[in-house]
Motif scaffolding. Sequence first.
Motif, PDB file in Angstrom:
ATOM      1  N   ASN A  71    -105.301   2.727   4.798  1.00  0.00           N
ATOM      2  CA  ASN A  71    -105.308   2.670   6.258  1.00  0.00           C
ATOM      3  C   ASN A  71    -103.897   2.748   6.846  1.00  0.00           C
ATOM      4  O   ASN A  71    -103.739   2.672   8.046  1.00  0.00           O
ATOM      5  CB  ASN A  71    -105.949   1.351   6.711  1.00  0.00           C
ATOM      6  N   SER A  72    -102.869   2.877   5.979  1.00  0.00           N
ATOM      7  CA  SER A  72    -101.466   2.828   6.398  1.00  0.00           C
ATOM      8  C   SER A  72    -101.192   1.641   7.317  1.00  0.00           C
ATOM      9  O   SER A  72    -100.779   1.822   8.468  1.00  0.00           O
ATOM     10  CB  SER A  72    -101.067   4.117   7.125  1.00  0.00           C
ATOM     11  N   VAL A  99    -105.183  -0.795  -2.967  1.00  0.00           N
ATOM     12  CA  VAL A  99    -105.094   0.617  -2.582  1.00  0.00           C
ATOM     13  C   VAL A  99    -105.998   0.898  -1.388  1.00  0.00           C
ATOM     14  O   VAL A  99    -105.625   1.614  -0.453  1.00  0.00           O
ATOM     15  CB  VAL A  99    -105.475   1.532  -3.779  1.00  0.00           C
ATOM     16  N   ARG A 100    -107.203   0.295  -1.396  1.00  0.00           N
ATOM     17  CA  ARG A 100    -108.142   0.501  -0.301  1.00  0.00           C
ATOM     18  C   ARG A 100    -107.533   0.045   1.028  1.00  0.00           C
ATOM     19  O   ARG A 100    -107.660   0.714   2.050  1.00  0.00           O
ATOM     20  CB  ARG A 100    -109.426  -0.280  -0.576  1.00  0.00           C
ATOM     21  N   ARG A 136    -107.588  -4.524  13.479  1.00  0.00           N
ATOM     22  CA  ARG A 136    -107.748  -4.600  12.024  1.00  0.00           C
ATOM     23  C   ARG A 136    -107.304  -3.322  11.329  1.00  0.00           C
ATOM     24  O   ARG A 136    -106.964  -3.339  10.156  1.00  0.00           O
ATOM     25  CB  ARG A 136    -109.213  -4.894  11.678  1.00  0.00           C
ATOM     26  N   ARG A 137    -107.353  -2.208  12.056  1.00  0.00           N
ATOM     27  CA  ARG A 137    -106.893  -0.954  11.449  1.00  0.00           C
ATOM     28  C   ARG A 137    -105.407  -0.999  11.140  1.00  0.00           C
ATOM     29  O   ARG A 137    -104.908  -0.250  10.321  1.00  0.00           O
ATOM     30  CB  ARG A 137    -107.160   0.220  12.407  1.00  0.00           C
ATOM     31  N   VAL A 187    -113.181   5.489   9.860  1.00  0.00           N
ATOM     32  CA  VAL A 187    -112.413   4.869  10.945  1.00  0.00           C
ATOM     33  C   VAL A 187    -111.429   5.865  11.537  1.00  0.00           C
ATOM     34  O   VAL A 187    -111.334   6.020  12.748  1.00  0.00           O
ATOM     35  CB  VAL A 187    -111.677   3.610  10.435  1.00  0.00           C
ATOM     36  N   HIS A 188    -110.706   6.561  10.664  1.00  0.00           N
ATOM     37  CA  HIS A 188    -109.685   7.487  11.157  1.00  0.00           C
ATOM     38  C   HIS A 188    -110.185   8.920  11.242  1.00  0.00           C
ATOM     39  O   HIS A 188    -109.426   9.830  11.597  1.00  0.00           O
ATOM     40  CB  HIS A 188    -108.455   7.410  10.251  1.00  0.00           C
TER      41      HIS A 188
END
Lengths: 247, 281
Positions: free
Chosen positions: A155-156, A150-151, A78-79, A107-108
């Motif tokens: 996460n790119s 944007v959100r 999902r990332r 997460v990152h």
Amino acid sequence: MELLRCRGLRKEFAGQVVLDQLDLTVSEHQVVALIGASGSGKSTLLRCVNLLEELDDGTIELDGEDISDPRVDPDRVRRRIGMVFQAYNLFPHLSVLENVTLAPRRVHRRARAEAEAQARELLDRVGLGARADAYPDRLSGGQQQRVAIVRALANSPRLMLLDEVTSALDPELVGEVLAMIRDLKADGMTMVLATHEMSFAREVADQVCFLDQGRVVESGPPEQVLGEPTQPRTRQFLHRIIEAGRL
Amino acid sequence: MTLLDHVPSEAQRRRSAYRHRQTVHSVVVAACSTAALGTLLVVAVTGAPGWDRVRQSFLDPEIARDALPAVLSGLWLNVRLLVCCAVGALLLGLVIAVLRTLRGPVFFPVRALAAGYTYTFRGLPLIIVLYLLTLGVPGLRLQGMPPVLVLGGAALVLTYGGYLAEVFRAGIESVHPSQLAAARSLGLTYRQTMRHVVLPQAVRRVAPPLLNDVVALQKDVGLVSLAGPIDAVRAAQIATAQSFNYTPYVVAGVLFVLLAIPLIAVTDWVTLRAARRQSGG
């Protein structure tokens, strides 16, 4: 290069078949529009790709990796995928900036200052820099949906899934969200979007897929599927859309 | 500027005057009915045949003054115990509620234990828990046994933790699944989703019922006196036994109400704020 490949997807809800032997391939930098009536399986397909629903059959490959294998860690998958929902689903207890920085920070594991700088830059680019400290309920629907996009972008992601992102918006707010998606396409983002905006699908999509009863009935370039559909069911659907004044 | 310059129309002035008259009318009616009811109550109570004896044995100012220091020092114990037990019960309740939401076969025993706990301690009368802990546990004669006060506090925490766990769980379940989907779609793990998305929203939503349970806890804190420690109620009981007069109980009752007022006011304020936020959204 193929980014996403779905083969033979099947999904049932309470004995009802929602996805039925569905195949879909998306190349890198390609924009695919999913059209079809409510209940045709568009949203379910997107939710399956993001592993929010468990498949009943078939395989999904992302970048050549079988992500439908139960041994795969769904959080890791999902990332790499950004998802935007019809009802925005912003976190109401977090400010715009906190909504956008949540995943980069947790997460990152980015530093707060770095994540916030990146978030402000992204928000500035879509004209929402001034609303960074506002809470979602102070924003218009269009602004909320842009924040949601944007959100997901923070996460790119390799792939963006957009689930009827303009369906909950007042007509005069649809344009600002569509403009943002247009910019994403210009940046080369790979996207799969479920939509009822036929003219937008025609303009922005490289490929349009018409879904009916959980199957891809017809797919191809927008001019062909929307202009000269070969399947009777596609024609029927488009006819109803035209009658409703949406094309 | 235009607001100040605006001259109300004739119709608007007539409406304003009418509304003003209505307000005055309402206030007068409310004052009259309150006065009438108050007079009636005073006459009924003071006119009762046994009023003089009741006043002597329940409302003696001298005895109240004598009993006050002892009851107050007992109340201080109630306050300290309340703070410790409230914090303990809130933490325990939150932990149990989160444990009950864990998924996966590994956590089956944890879920079962947590569910069993809430069923047991919501069903068990507090007094029985108190007796079991304060009388039964010391009977084991283990080394390093905590004092009876701590054991009594533990009984309160265990009982109220069961109620608060259910309140927290209701809050967790009230967070819409779309919030979970959004959090998971960002790659947050289950634990991160709980910590950053679900629990903050859940706790805000159930803050009023949680505080309501803390108000109830405040009264039950006095029950530890059954095991020995001298709290406000026990101090009043001792004073009553010395003077053969029940006034100390009234003193303790008034003090309990005074203690509860700020807590109840906070509860009302939090409830109002939550309601306003929901309608404002």
